[in-house]
Design an enzyme around this catalytic site. Structure first.
Site, PDB file in Angstrom:
ATOM      1  N   SER A   6       0.727  -1.259  -0.050  1.00 34.64           N
ATOM      2  CA  SER A   6       0.252   0.094  -0.068  1.00 34.64           C
ATOM      3  C   SER A   6       0.829   1.262  -0.154  1.00 34.64           C
ATOM      4  O   SER A   6       2.095   1.225   0.499  1.00 34.64           O
ATOM      5  CB  SER A   6      -1.029  -0.074   1.363  1.00 34.64           C
ATOM      6  OG  SER A   6      -1.586  -1.065   1.423  1.00 34.64           O
TER       7      SER A   6
HETATM    8  N1  SAH Z   1      -0.517  -4.884   4.087  1.00 36.88           N
HETATM    9  C1  SAH Z   1       0.071  -4.983   2.933  1.00 36.88           C
HETATM   10  C2  SAH Z   1      -0.750  -4.536   1.721  1.00 36.88           C
HETATM   11  C3  SAH Z   1      -1.355  -5.922   1.104  1.00 36.88           C
HETATM   12  S1  SAH Z   1      -2.345  -5.598  -0.320  1.00 36.88           S
HETATM   13  C4  SAH Z   1       1.526  -4.522   2.736  1.00 36.88           C
HETATM   14  O1  SAH Z   1       1.854  -3.788   3.681  1.00 36.88           O
HETATM   15  O2  SAH Z   1       2.256  -4.753   1.799  1.00 36.88           O
HETATM   16  C5  SAH Z   1      -3.724  -6.757   0.306  1.00 36.88           C
HETATM   17  C6  SAH Z   1      -3.318  -8.123   0.407  1.00 36.88           C
HETATM   18  O3  SAH Z   1      -4.710  -8.799   1.058  1.00 36.88           O
HETATM   19  C7  SAH Z   1      -2.922  -8.891  -0.695  1.00 36.88           C
HETATM   20  O4  SAH Z   1      -1.627  -9.468  -0.344  1.00 36.88           O
HETATM   21  C8  SAH Z   1      -3.918 -10.207  -0.908  1.00 36.88           C
HETATM   22  O5  SAH Z   1      -3.297 -11.283  -1.393  1.00 36.88           O
HETATM   23  C9  SAH Z   1      -4.641 -10.224   0.530  1.00 36.88           C
HETATM   24  N2  SAH Z   1      -5.837 -10.724   0.662  1.00 36.88           N
HETATM   25  C10 SAH Z   1      -6.735 -10.657  -0.029  1.00 36.88           C
HETATM   26  N3  SAH Z   1      -7.945 -11.280   0.324  1.00 36.88           N
HETATM   27  C11 SAH Z   1      -7.482 -11.695   1.507  1.00 36.88           C
HETATM   28  C12 SAH Z   1      -8.178 -12.644   2.468  1.00 36.88           C
HETATM   29  N4  SAH Z   1      -9.462 -13.232   2.527  1.00 36.88           N
HETATM   30  N5  SAH Z   1      -7.239 -13.258   3.568  1.00 36.88           N
HETATM   31  C13 SAH Z   1      -5.969 -12.955   3.544  1.00 36.88           C
HETATM   32  N6  SAH Z   1      -5.642 -12.004   2.881  1.00 36.88           N
HETATM   33  C14 SAH Z   1      -6.294 -11.502   1.637  1.00 36.88           C
END
Ligand code: SAH
Length: 212
Positions: free
Chosen positions: A57
């Site tokens: 993000s």
């Molecule tokens: N917090 C992260 C940003 C991640 S983007 C950072 O600092 O890099 C969102 C993430 O959520 C992605 O990796 C995606 O695979 C995950 N995601 C989507 N649906 C999900 C679910 N149901 N459970 C766990 N992770 C999920």
């Protein structure tokens, strides 16, 4: 752009004022959470690709979320959507214990390895469908959802401690409202609007169907 400039220009100059939050962003090396070819962009004011169609993000969005959780330091926190592990590392600097759930095993394993190598001993990475929360370690004082849901997942709200806060983007797949939901009592939740955001979709039983 370097880390100190990111903190002053992208965070402090906007509305990030919590000194602990600003200090955490000054401490965590974001370049360690992206691929080698993106390291020179690590402190840009934007999300970056981390593979598997996912992103780390934008720093400001992570800061806004973390500040809105109103953390004091003693908390047990749940993050949904580990991705690169960057937000989990920031949370690890700020609270006692962090559980973060990622549905893509490869991303979870990379994040876990990275967090261990960088010494974040209070962060545990779990593989699973985070739209269902992480019941094993519930209740949580704070929950941060890093992916956009069609609606706030009931399972997550049920895993909030009384007084606990959940920050969750929800709405359409292409744009969401970021909200803070506070559990006032067992059966009383209050929702506040924090603004418009754009997250990758939360895919799961209480999120969007796979392939959406
Ligand atoms: N917090 C992260 C940003 C991640 S983007 C950072 O600092 O890099 C969102 C993430 O959520 C992605 O990796 C995606 O695979 C995950 N995601 C989507 N649906 C999900 C679910 N149901 N459970 C766990 N992770 C999920």
């Amino acid at each position: 752009m370097g880390r100190a400039r990111m903190v002053s220009e992208q965070l402090r100059r906007r509305d990030i004022v919590d000194p602990h939050v600003l200090a955490a962003f000054g401490d965590v090396p974001r370049e360690e959470f992206v691929d080698d070819d993106l390291k020179e962009l690590a402190y840009e004011d934007s999300p970056l690709a981390i593979g598997f169609g996912q992103t780390i993000s934008q720093p400001y969005v992570v800061a806004m979320t973390v500040q809105a959780l109103r953390l004091e330091g003693f908390e047990k926190v749940l993050e949904i959507g580990t991705g690169s592990g960057y937000a989990a590392a920031i949370l690890g600097k700020l609270v006692r214990e962090v559980h973060t759930v990622e549905r893509i095993p490869e991303l979870a394993h990379m994040a876990a390895e990275r967090l261990a190598r960088l010494g974040y001993q209070n962060v545990q990475v779990h593989v699973g469908d985070g739209s269902l929360g992480w019941p094993t370690n519930a209740p949580f004082d704070a929950i941060a959802v890093a992916a956009g849901a069609p609606r706030p997942p009931p399972s997550l709200l049920a895993q909030l401690a009384i007084g606990g806060r959940c920050i969750v983007p929800h709405g359409e797949a292409s744009s969401q409202r970021l909200v803070r939901i506070t559990r006032r009592r067992d059966d009383e939740y209050v929702e506040e609007d924090l603004g418009d955001v754009r997250f990758v979709p939360l895919v799961g039983a209480e999120g969007w169907p796979h392939g959406h």
